[in-house]
Design an enzyme around this catalytic site. Sequence first.
Site, PDB file in Angstrom:
ATOM      1  N   SER A  15       0.838  -1.200   0.000  1.00  0.00           N
ATOM      2  CA  SER A  15       0.000   0.000   0.000  1.00  0.00           C
ATOM      3  C   SER A  15       0.870   1.246   0.000  1.00  0.00           C
ATOM      4  CB  SER A  15      -0.929   0.013   1.230  1.00  0.00           C
ATOM      5  OG  SER A  15      -0.162   0.107   2.420  1.00  0.00           O
ATOM      6  N   GLY A  16       0.246   2.368  -0.320  1.00  0.00           N
ATOM      7  CA  GLY A  16       0.910   3.659  -0.252  1.00  0.00           C
ATOM      8  C   GLY A  16       0.128   4.595   0.641  1.00  0.00           C
ATOM      9  N   GLY A  81      13.445  -0.858  -1.742  1.00  0.00           N
ATOM     10  CA  GLY A  81      14.666  -0.737  -2.532  1.00  0.00           C
ATOM     11  C   GLY A  81      14.660  -1.598  -3.784  1.00  0.00           C
ATOM     12  N   ASP A 240      12.959   3.058   2.399  1.00  0.00           N
ATOM     13  CA  ASP A 240      12.070   3.106   3.564  1.00  0.00           C
ATOM     14  C   ASP A 240      12.737   2.609   4.840  1.00  0.00           C
ATOM     15  OD1 ASP A 240      12.056   0.419   2.761  1.00  0.00           O
ATOM     16  OD2 ASP A 240       9.919   0.370   2.293  1.00  0.00           O
TER      17      ASP A 240
END
Length: 492
Positions: A15-16, A81, A240
């Site tokens: 999800s974003g 990544g 992240d």
Amino acid sequence: MKERRFIAIDLGAESGRIMLGTLKDNRITLEEIHRFVNRPVDILGRLYWNVTQMFQDIKEGLSKAFSKYKDIESIGIDTWGVDFGLVTKEGYLAGIPVCYRDHRTDGILEKAFRVMSKEEIYKLTGIQIMQINTLFQLYSMVHEKSSLFNSAHKLLFMPDLFNFMLTGEMITEFSIATTSQMYNPFKDDWEEEILNKFNIPKYIMPTIVPSGTEIGKLYRGIQEELNVKDVSVIAPCEHDTGCAVVGVPGKGEDWAYISSGTWSLMGVELKEPIINEESFKANFTNEGGYGKTYRFLKNIMGLWLLQRVKREWAKEGCDLSYSEITKLAEEEEPFKYFINPDDVSFLNPPSMVKAIQDYCYKTHQGIPEKKGEIARCILESLAFRYKEVFDDLERILKKKIKVLHIVGGGSQNQLLSQFTADVLGIQVITGPVEATSLGNIVVQAITKGAIKDIKKAREIIESSSDMKTYYPKDTEKWQKMYERYKEITNII
């Protein structure tokens, strides 16, 4: 003290989210502005990221944020990544970015090691050897003689690609660049020997800038669309996990972390990389962090396994919440089934449930049938895998770690957190859940002069977060079962 506002765009493999952070009186409050589903799309057997839809969702979230708050100072993006897009000189996408779980890299390591041994690759980069790494994704394209290289002007990692869409700038940031297995930490640049040997053109590799660099301002068309002016786009730690480690409120030098989510990243923060025979044999990685630090860590498959079985059960008509699944696991007999979560069979199987059952069958354990059995198998096995990596970490560092911090969404799984304290025999502190967004925001705030430095940022994060401490229990029993786990997982 005046309120200062920043936006973290946090894109994960599931999800974003568009998160707004407000800094006031040495505390940060987070507000989720927009959330959207982000899953790869299978087209003719290849797994792609739906980047145009993702960008549309990003713009929708920004529109909501700027409609509500007019004083937002900057925007920062972080993502997973290794994955990337190729962009032409004219600014067009050269193909659709492919997901790291695509099967194009199956068997690529064997081919790659004929070009350069894994020992040589590791010595030059210090990065954990995994078939999903950018180097091996690119080599799979070289191997299939991809025509995309003919039109490619720059390679942009996923956060760079969205920064390009926001600003028009084609550059990359230190932390995300290091995940590629093409960056040499001692040269502080792309490793030409690797690029040359694998026939990867150097000209496609973008300029690398430090974490916290202002990339530019929002593209004028987006400014007009949002009715804003002069909003900065800052590269925090674009990876992240880099943001999540900034968000760890660790003190002193005797702590380690797990950034827990789809993947579990266990490691420590160091001023210099560790690249030697021990770290190579244990397959540890040296990824970039804020302030040119290094995240000496190991990737562990993580809660991906639980996410996948949850999805499978939902398709069968049994849509359980994670708390319901954990409760079923808690009710089952302990130490009945073991798997190695990092076995390649769990990377992206057609059925995760069947992959777990097959593993248990091949290792002469019988077959877990009940949902609680499968869930408990995953959680206990993850804790045991943490123990394996933790032991390697202490051995390579030649020191004892006294506290483990677990941050990210996985820190909410109380059963796994207690299992981890039990098997490691040390204090485990969980939280913040939103370490990635918080880390993203504080880096922007440091760049904008709203926070003095990383030490102060971590103090602010701690005072702004709910945290919980777990103390070890039944350590002798867990140690005995750990030996059993190692026996079983060494069969395959």
